[in-house]
Design a protein around this motif. Structure first.
Motif, PDB file in Angstrom:
ATOM      1  N   SER A 110      -0.727   5.839   7.045  1.00  0.00           N
ATOM      2  CA  SER A 110       0.497   5.069   6.834  1.00  0.00           C
ATOM      3  C   SER A 110       1.432   5.116   8.044  1.00  0.00           C
ATOM      4  O   SER A 110       1.864   4.068   8.548  1.00  0.00           O
ATOM      5  CB  SER A 110       1.227   5.577   5.589  1.00  0.00           C
ATOM      6  OG  SER A 110       2.397   4.815   5.362  1.00  0.00           O
ATOM      7  N   THR A 144       0.821  -1.211   0.000  1.00  0.00           N
ATOM      8  CA  THR A 144       0.000   0.000   0.000  1.00  0.00           C
ATOM      9  C   THR A 144       0.857   1.266   0.000  1.00  0.00           C
ATOM     10  O   THR A 144       0.524   2.251  -0.668  1.00  0.00           O
ATOM     11  CB  THR A 144      -0.932   0.001   1.223  1.00  0.00           C
ATOM     12  OG1 THR A 144      -0.150  -0.126   2.423  1.00  0.00           O
ATOM     13  CG2 THR A 144      -1.917  -1.147   1.151  1.00  0.00           C
ATOM     14  N   HIS A 145       1.985   1.237   0.715  1.00  0.00           N
ATOM     15  CA  HIS A 145       2.846   2.417   0.782  1.00  0.00           C
ATOM     16  C   HIS A 145       3.477   2.709  -0.577  1.00  0.00           C
ATOM     17  O   HIS A 145       3.504   3.870  -1.030  1.00  0.00           O
ATOM     18  CB  HIS A 145       3.934   2.187   1.833  1.00  0.00           C
ATOM     19  CG  HIS A 145       4.669   3.424   2.233  1.00  0.00           C
ATOM     20  ND1 HIS A 145       4.049   4.570   2.671  1.00  0.00           N
ATOM     21  CD2 HIS A 145       6.003   3.701   2.260  1.00  0.00           C
ATOM     22  CE1 HIS A 145       4.957   5.496   2.955  1.00  0.00           C
ATOM     23  NE2 HIS A 145       6.148   4.987   2.708  1.00  0.00           N
ATOM     24  N   THR A 185       2.331   1.707  -3.479  1.00  0.00           N
ATOM     25  CA  THR A 185       1.271   2.076  -4.413  1.00  0.00           C
ATOM     26  C   THR A 185       1.009   3.571  -4.345  1.00  0.00           C
ATOM     27  O   THR A 185       0.814   4.240  -5.375  1.00  0.00           O
ATOM     28  CB  THR A 185      -0.016   1.291  -4.106  1.00  0.00           C
ATOM     29  OG1 THR A 185       0.229  -0.108  -4.279  1.00  0.00           O
ATOM     30  CG2 THR A 185      -1.154   1.712  -5.035  1.00  0.00           C
ATOM     31  N   THR A 228      -7.500  -1.052  -4.247  1.00  0.00           N
ATOM     32  CA  THR A 228      -6.413  -1.069  -3.261  1.00  0.00           C
ATOM     33  C   THR A 228      -6.944  -0.961  -1.831  1.00  0.00           C
ATOM     34  O   THR A 228      -6.414  -1.600  -0.907  1.00  0.00           O
ATOM     35  CB  THR A 228      -5.432   0.086  -3.540  1.00  0.00           C
ATOM     36  OG1 THR A 228      -4.926  -0.052  -4.871  1.00  0.00           O
ATOM     37  CG2 THR A 228      -4.273   0.074  -2.558  1.00  0.00           C
ATOM     38  N   THR A 253      -5.249  -7.433  -6.890  1.00  0.00           N
ATOM     39  CA  THR A 253      -5.359  -6.138  -7.565  1.00  0.00           C
ATOM     40  C   THR A 253      -5.262  -6.242  -9.083  1.00  0.00           C
ATOM     41  O   THR A 253      -5.933  -5.484  -9.803  1.00  0.00           O
ATOM     42  CB  THR A 253      -4.278  -5.168  -7.060  1.00  0.00           C
ATOM     43  OG1 THR A 253      -2.979  -5.735  -7.300  1.00  0.00           O
ATOM     44  CG2 THR A 253      -4.451  -4.887  -5.578  1.00  0.00           C
TER      45      THR A 253
END
Length: 429
Positions: free
Chosen positions: A178, A45-46, A48, A265, A258
């Motif tokens: 985050s 996720t970071h 992305t 996401t 994904t």
């Protein structure tokens, strides 16, 4: 064999076995939370958010560099812990300093804003965790009683997935910010390290007077144990490498969601958490039962063989999955297999160590077999994905799992060390 080595093999453990098992739970939970939660969720996720469409390539770069850093650090940590004479203990000293250092770096990773920053931070974290795991494995080699090794191996296998479950659960419960998610992972990791340092008793190591000073040549030898002189050790290394390479595909399940099934996401964390719950349920069944059975039956090879084959079957299911529920089914099969393998692999590897006086260094060489695939698979994965997508990636790694499972046939089982049908435990040069 030296008198000192004989004493090392017969001396009673410094820590009671129940306290020792608790200490192994703490340090392994910390290490696996530190690595598994970022690898399966936070880094995805970071990156992305930082790299956008280039997140897959950035992920491969970051995890590949991190894997190499861990590869270098783990044997070095084992060698240094073997020679540490601190009053805090030669294993406990490095569990504390390296584990706590990794936890602090995790707490600040959420503020990174560029791929190079993420790569640098992750490399430092994996290097420190490599030191911590080297000391943790050597602690088990030093103090776990032979008749409890299967049980200890099952506990380590269980914690390998149970620890991240705690991490995923807590991360999912906090706001999707985050820096806060990274902070939570760091705090959980630090708690596990401190738990271990409180529970374990690690007497000060007395360095032999004739032991040579640590030199560059000695450090470089930390990365090698001769498979010619110790063939059983070499085959144990190969088994661990091949089966772990198959399991390394687990880091790409988020991208299956994904990219194959177009899952947003924002919905990925929930699906990864569900996958982790499935995995921990499967490992709860296999790890505890298999570790106990291994001690009871005094057999290790059949469980390693079965674990590798079942893991490969799960990879094939994921490779051919037409829907998300089938991915869940394949991941469950993978977890059953990997849990069975882990529950006895640790105990099997302890039995293959050439010398208890160099347990930290030697087990760290075995740990290379678990670390190297984490570095190698991300570099190979883009080529496999380009050739045939996720089917080729997961199917190709399944072949490695089968090869690893079959390679266990070259190892002696408990009580078979002198049997000429198997590789000798060691040979004269």
């Amino acid at each position: 064999m030296t008198t000192q080595t004989q004493v090392a093999r017969t001396a009673p453990p410094a820590t009671g076995q129940r306290r020792l098992i608790g200490a192994l739970v703490g340090t392994n939970a910390a290490a696996y939370i530190s690595t598994a939660v970022p690898l399966n969720l936070l880094l995805v996720t970071h990156l992305t958010g930082i790299a956008g469409p280039g997140a897959t390539s950035a992920f491969s770069l970051v995890t590949g560099i991190g894997g190499l850093a861990g590869l270098v650090a783990n044997p070095l940590g084992g060698r240094i812990s073997d020679r540490t004479a601190a009053r805090f203990g030669r294993r406990r000293t490095w569990i504390f300093t390296a584990g706590l250092g990794a936890a602090i770096l995790l707490m600040v990773m959420g503020w990174t804003t560029a791929v190079w920053q993420v790569a640098l931070g992750w490399a430092l974290i994996t290097a420190l965790v490599g030191f911590q795991l080297a000391a943790s494995s050597a602690l088990a080699a030093d103090q776990v009683a032979p008749e409890r090794r299967g049980t200890a191996s099952g506990v380590v296998a269980f914690v390998a997935l149970a620890g991240p479950v705690v991490g995923f659960a807590v991360v999912s419960a906090v706001p999707a910010v985050s820096w806060l998610q990274w902070l939570v992972v760091g705090v959980l990791s630090a708690a596990g390290v401190l738990m271990t340092c409180v529970l374990v008793r690690d007497p000060q190591h007395r360095t032999p007077v004739d032991e040579p000073r640590l030199s560059l040549a000695i450090i470089l030898r930390s990365y090698w144990v001769s498979p010619r002189k110790y063939p059983a050790f070499g085959w144990a290394w190969a088994v661990r490498f091949l089966i772990t390479a198959a399991w390394a595909s687990n880091s790409y399940l988020a991208f299956v969601f994904t990219q194959r099934f177009a899952v947003p996401t924002a919905d990925v964390p929930g699906k990864i958490f569900l996958l982790t719950l499935i995995a921990i349920a499967c490992v709860a069944v296999t790890a505890w039962l298999t570790g106990w059975l291994s001690d009871k039956l005094r057999r290790q090879k059949p469980f390693v063989l079965a674990g590798g084959l079942v893991l490969a079957a799960g990879l094939v299911v994921v490779a051919l999955s037409p829907s998300i529920p089938v991915v869940y089914a394949g991941a469950a099969i993978m977890s059953l297999g990997y849990g069975t393998f882990l529950a006895t692999d640790f105990a099997l590897c302890l039995r293959m160590l050439p010398d208890p006086e160099s347990a930290g260094k030697d087990f760290a060489v075995l740990n290379i077999a678990a670390i190297l695939p984490v570095a190698a698979v991300p570099f190979v994965a883009p080529a496999l994905l380009a050739v045939g997508g996720f089917a080729t990636l997961f199917g190709g790694l399944a072949v490695l799992g089968v090869a690893g499972a079959l390679s266990v046939a070259r190892l002696p089982d408990i009580g078979q060390e002198g049997d000429p049908r198997f590789a000798a435990m060691n040979r004269s040069e």
